[in-house]
Design an enzyme around this catalytic site. Structure first.
Site: not given
Ligand code: IVH
Length: 696
Positions: A53-56, A103, A138, A157, A194, A429, A432, A447
């Site tokens: 870290d120090a070098e960075y 998807l 997610d 998106r 993501e 409480c 008691c 309590c």
């Molecule tokens: S592929 C055309 N790969 O899931 C295909 N999507 O329900 C494009 N997501 O909008 C998506 N992990 O935000 C792909 N390994 C992954 C993913 C992924 C999360 C999300 C993405 C997409 C949503 C679709």
């Protein structure tokens, strides 16, 4: 090409510093860019820091210094330019050149079989299809546009056709390269993936928000979305966000590999994080196996996933299959069972813990969430109840993520019945009737009854008898409750004067098991000082802190006389813990109990002083990964530190050993690749034992 003016617009000469300053300065600046970008990549993308870290910091400050002295060398892709100087007034719209599709989902095995069948039928081929499998992160989908290797635009998106320009915010995410890590890059490259908030960052963020009386995020996905929606990129920069890429948007002027998995590997070479769990499997059976493996591993991943994405790996086959209106035919998301469900809040009860902390517990209409039936959830404290504005009779959203205690995250106010009842915190409480105290600045109400309170007494005795404390075999929670309710014991000291007849008269207790229990109580007199200290139940003194206190003071007599300054010298002991220790030992009642315990013969082996540099693991670096059955990772870490080791967050060539619990992932694989010693839990416990630490 950028859709909105950037603060970082280039000087007319493009990305290379202008000619009228010394070429030595220009050269040094370019070298500093390369060194810092490489260090960033190793740290944030590969999770394998190589530069101290120090070098960075030194290189970073040198670059900043040169940029101040010679403003001509400052370019938008400089590692110093991640945070924008001024806040935006709004986000501009961005039209996606290639729509960002969604998807289709599969919710069970049949849906997956149907997906595969549709593909095989359309292709009219008998060969088994190869699928690339990836966790479904997610978070929030984003598109990153690179022109000649430099990030020029990032967008959400949106509705798939039009999103928002969030370039300022995306630039602050350290795992996203501002400049690709090679000069051999396509003139135009759009990478998609993501943005997400890893679980530890999410939990730490929420803890801080609650402590500051701010609204926490409901889940990591909302946290990622909320962080990217900031008009001031300084706020985004302070959020622990990461990016993982999962597909190509478009490429111009270059040819990429003809397999999805190979394209991702090329992205990784250019400096992007790709998911280390990605695998290519054969046919639908391979997909099913992968799904089950990942479902098992889910709780130990550093981020939340809500399913698995399966994609046909061969790009030519992807193209042959094409798209339906909104989704590709060649990919599907197999979702895990939901981790959030709605149910009814039937009642709220108040539990009193060992230290008197009063916790509201929600009694729920049982509901199946994330694979288990949940009928209780914690409500933490009164502030949380007020924040949620939750009432008995409400319909609530329950969330259960990983092994964390289920939480109420929201109230569905539209479903609130007229008879919904406000939750009243008890005035005294519930066990008691003692006065309840709430210390200024602390969220917890306690309590004040201390050992007068039967609930606190019971919890203190259960803790004293527990495995990591005095390890009294056979003294389960139910027996402790009966012993206290029958007035046979008041404190844990009284355990040592119990009579056979007293114990044998308890419910479901035969004479034989009563005798066994008395024998176990007797055996527990031979212990270690660390276990004894932990057993006393001093606030905030867990197993590892107890061990650190022992390493430091060696002798109980010395410890009980230690003052504040001496206590905060101990590893891991800060002012709050030091004060708890002082309070505990200055309480006459506690002094009497400790004297009593020593008088009935509780003892431990004498401990010899070891200088810091003579500690057995001095100078060695360890990494703890996976799930350990007998302790948390923090506890394992503190044990290693108590033996003189350093504990790092990631495996590198400098790691000397890795403790790998169940479901260990990429860190374990990496350690194996590097030939580093790996200990499973049994070997780790044996190591601790060999150094006098008996973690039962
Ligand atoms: S592929 C055309 N790969 O899931 C295909 N999507 O329900 C494009 N997501 O909008 C998506 N992990 O935000 C792909 N390994 C992954 C993913 C992924 C999360 C999300 C993405 C997409 C949503 C679709």
């Amino acid at each position: 090409m950028a859709d909105q003016p950037s603060l970082f617009d280039e000087p007319a000469s493009g990305s290379s510093p202008s000619d009228d300053i010394s070429s030595d300065v220009k050269q040094e600046v370019l070298e500093l860019h390369a060194q810092l970008n490489q260090a960033n990549y190793q740290y944030y993308v590969l999770d394998d820091p190589q530069l101290p870290d120090a070098e960075y910091d030194r290189l970073f400050h040198r670059l900043k210094g040169l940029e101040t002295e010679f403003p001509e060398v400052l370019t938008s892709d400089s590692p110093t330019q991640r945070v924008g100087a001024t806040a935006l007034s709004h986000f501009e719209q961005v039209t996606h050149e290639v729509p960002m599709l969604s998807l289709d989902n599969a919710f069970n095995e049949q849906d997956m079989l149907d997906f595969n069948r549709r593909i095989v039928d359309r292709l009219k081929q008998s060969e088994i299809v190869e699928y690339a499998c990836e966790p479904k992160l997610d978070g929030i989908a984003v598109s990153l546009l690179y022109e000649n290797g430099r990030l020029i635009r990032a967008a959400t998106r949106g509705d798939g056709s039009v999103g928002e320009n969030i370039t300022q915010n995306i630039r602050t995410i350290p795992s996203i390269p501002l400049k690709l890590l090679s000069s051999d890059v396509p003139p135009i490259l759009e990478v998609r993936g993501e943005v997400y908030m890893p679980t530890t960052g999410f939990e730490a963020f929420n803890k801080k928000a609650l402590a500051n009386n701010e609204k926490p995020f409901v889940n990591p996905r909302n946290a990622a979305a909320g962080s990217l929606r900031q008009l001031d990129s300084k706020i985004t920069a302070a959020r622990p966000l990461e990016f993982c890429c999962y597909s190509l948007g478009r490429v111009e002027g270059a040819t990429l590999p003809n397999r999805h998995s190979e394209i991702l590997k090329q992205f990784s070479i250019w400096g992007f994080k790709i998911n280390p769990e990605m695998q290519v499997v054969n046919g639908i059976e391979g997909c099913m196996d992968y799904y089950h493996q990942l479902a098992e591993k889910r709780g130990s991943l550093a981020y939340e996933i809500d399913g698995i994405v399966f994609k046909v790996d061969d790009i030519a086959i992807q193209q042959a299959l094409g798209f339906t209106g909104r989704a590709p035919r060649w990919a599907i998301a197999h979702k895990f069972p939901a981790q959030e469900q709605i149910t009814l809040l039937k009642d709220v009860e108040f539990q009193v813990g060992r230290t008197g902390a009063i916790t509201p517990v929600a009694r729920l209409e049982p509901v199946f969430v994330g694979g288990v039936t949940v009928s209780n959830a914690t409500l933490h404290n009164m502030d949380e109840i007020a924040r949620l504005d939750v009432r008995v009779g409400d319909t609530v959203v329950i969330r259960r993520a990983g092994d964390v205690i289920p939480q109420i995250v929201n109230v569905v106010t539209s479903k609130r019945p007229d008879h919904a009842k406000q939750i009243q915190f008890p005035q005294s409480c519930p066990v008691c009737d003692s006065h309840i105290e709430r210390v200024e600045g602390e969220a917890v109400a306690r309590c004040t009854g201390g050992l007068v309170c039967a609930a606190q007494r019971k919890e203190a005795i259960k803790h004293f008898a527990s495995r990591k404390a005095m390890d009294i075999d056979g003294l389960g929670d139910k027996i402790v409750e009966q012993l206290v309710d029958e007035g046979l014991i008041e404190s844990f000291l009284d355990l040592y004067s119990l009579k056979l007849a007293d114990v044998a008269n308890l419910e479901r207790m035969a004479e034989k098991s009563a005798q066994n229990l008395l024998d176990s109580i007797n055996v527990s007199k031979q212990t270690t000082l660390a276990k004894f200290l932990y057993a006393l139940g001093i606030r905030e003194v867990g197993v590892a802190t107890a061990q650190n206190l022992v390493n430091h003071f060696l002798d109980l007599k010395v410890l009980v006389k230690a003052d504040f300054d001496a206590l905060i010298e101990v590893d891991d002991v800060g002012p709050i813990v030091a004060q708890h220790i002082l309070n505990f030992f200055s309480e006459p009642h506690n002094q009497k109990i400790i004297d009593g315990l020593l008088n009935i013969g509780i003892s431990w082996p004498k401990i010899e002083k070891v200088a810091a540099d003579e500690l057995p693991l001095n100078g060695r670096t360890f990494v703890v990964t996976g799930t350990l059955a007998s302790m948390g990772r923090d506890e394992a870490k503190q044990y290693l530190q108590s033996l003189g080791a350093k504990v790092a967050g990631s495996v590198s060539a400098k790691t000397n050993g890795v403790v790998a619990g169940e479901k260990a992932g990429s860190k374990l694989t990496k350690a194996q690749d590097l030939g580093i010693d790996v200990m499973d839990e049994a070997a780790f416990l044996a190591l601790l034992n060999g150094h006098g630490i008996q973690h039962a």
